[in-house]
Design a protein around this motif. Structure first.
Motif: not given
Length: 402
Positions: A338-340, A307-319
């Motif tokens: 690169p983070h997932i 959901y945010k650049a340069d972080l591994a957090d996928q909470q609520g990601t529109p992807a």
């Protein structure tokens, strides 16, 4: 060494607080309330452990601290409102061990009135103590911006609203050890509403610029150039940028069914932002069509699924929704991030591209959903057969931009 602070909830709000406390030399106990969405690198965990952080599974330690901060996540529930189940669990666990003179602070995003009307009764009933007399109770909105190196807990002002003036001062004394500036609100409801306003401000402004993105595309106007020029205005304007949707842990609240009247602007913002993944897929299908290809059977590479650049957090990601809608059109979807290391959509693993440039060259369409620092957009724009940039990261004319 006994802990001075207990952080209850080690997710996106609790972990940054625990890190800041340890950095300030405060012996900190960390107690998880459920499946946590925060993460620490091995190096960060080692630094915290050496600095006095103790993760705990036994709640007995909660009764031996001077300050307890509840940072349990409050995700959107099935009814669209905030799910307070982890806050309730944390409160019950703490209440059974609460001692007189302890300062209890809630940092979880909640509706105005939650500290007094929901948390206070749980703590008082479970402990036999009275808030404002036997223990201090306050609310402090979490102001975490993951990955932001300029604005950290140490230099971000902290808002405090206590049940009584003494509660406010006790909470303020704690946060003064972590941050340069403490701002006292009139009470917990005002402090809770600060969090509400700040979260909704972000979502409403993103919705405005997302609507502008759709309009500018229809008009043939370069929105990214518009924003570049507009942000030179030194007053009355703050730049927000469009994207494929809005992720993150801060849930917009329109207070429908809670305060008796909705916040119409927030309601509309949710509708606008909720439509963006669908709009991205529509743009993708049109681009493929214009280049003589159908979405059915097309090879589509998604770049950046967090959901945010340069972080591994996928909470609520529109992807996730983008991938689902592409699959519904019959596209063959793969991803690179690169983070997932692995990613699943609808419980099905999505193929991960190992070689970024080869994958972009092979894909019929590459869609940039998140601009990680490691992505060389100039190089990708040359390698990709067709590139849709939803973040305005490519030079003008190098790709199709949202």
């Amino acid at each position: 060494m006994p802990a001075d602070l207990a952080v209850i909830g080690l997710g996106p709000y609790g972990l940054p607080l625990a890190q800041a406390a340890v950095a300030a030399g405060i012996a900190t106990l960390g107690y998880a309330t459920g499946p946590e969405t925060g993460s620490l690198s091995p190096a960060e965990l080692r630094r915290m452990l050496s600095g006095g952080f103790r993760p705990a599974t036994d709640p007995a330690g909660l009764g031996r601290v001077r300050t307890a901060v509840i940072c349990a996540p409050t995700p959107r529930g099935v009814d669209g409102g905030l799910d307070l189940s982890q806050v309730e669990s944390a409160a019950r666990t703490l209440a059974a061990r609460l001692r007189p003179h302890t300062t209890v602070i809630l940092e979880s995003p909640v509706h105005p009135g939650t500290t007094e009307d929901f948390l206070r009764p749980l703590l008082e009933k479970g402990s036999g103590l009275r808030a404002g007399r036997d223990f201090h109770l306050a609310y402090a909105p979490s102001r975490v911006d993951p990955g932001n190196r300029d604005h950290t807990p140490a230099n971000t002002p902290k808002v405090i609203g206590g049940l009584t003036p003494a509660c406010t001062e006790s909470a303020a004394a704690f946060y003064a050890r972590l941050t340069d500036k403490v701002v006292r609100a009139r009470g917990p409801r005002e402090a809770e509403t600060v969090q509400l306003l700040e979260t909704n401000f972000r979502h409403v402004n993103i919705a405005l610029v997302n609507e502008m993105a759709v309009l500018c595309h229809d008009l043939g106007v370069d929105l990214w150039d518009v924003i570049r020029c507009a942000e030179t205005k030194p007053f009355g304007f703050q730049a927000f940028r469009p994207g494929p949707g809005v992720g993150g842990h801060g849930v917009p609240q329109d207070l429908t069914g809670h305060a008796g009247r909705p916040l119409r602007m927030v309601e509309l913002a949710q509708q606008v932002n909720g439509r963006m993944p669908r709009y991205v897929v529509q743009r993708a299908a049109v681009l493929l069509n214009e280049h003589g290809k159908s979405a059915r059977g097309a090879r589509v590479l998604l770049l950046g699924v967090t959901y945010k650049a340069d972080l591994a957090d996928q909470q609520g990601t529109p992807a996730h929704e983008v991938a689902i809608r592409l699959m519904e059109l019959g596209a063959s979807v793969s991803y690179h991030d690169p983070h997932i290391a692995s990613w699943s959509v609808l419980d099905r693993p999505v193929p991960r591209a190992d070689s970024l440039y080869e994958a972009a060259a092979d894909a019929d369409l590459t869609i940039l959903l998140q601009q990680h620092r490691t992505y060389d957009m100039q190089g990708l724009s040359v390698k990709a057969q067709l590139l849709l940039d939803t973040r305005g990261a490519t030079p003008t004319g190098a790709a199709h931009r949202l």
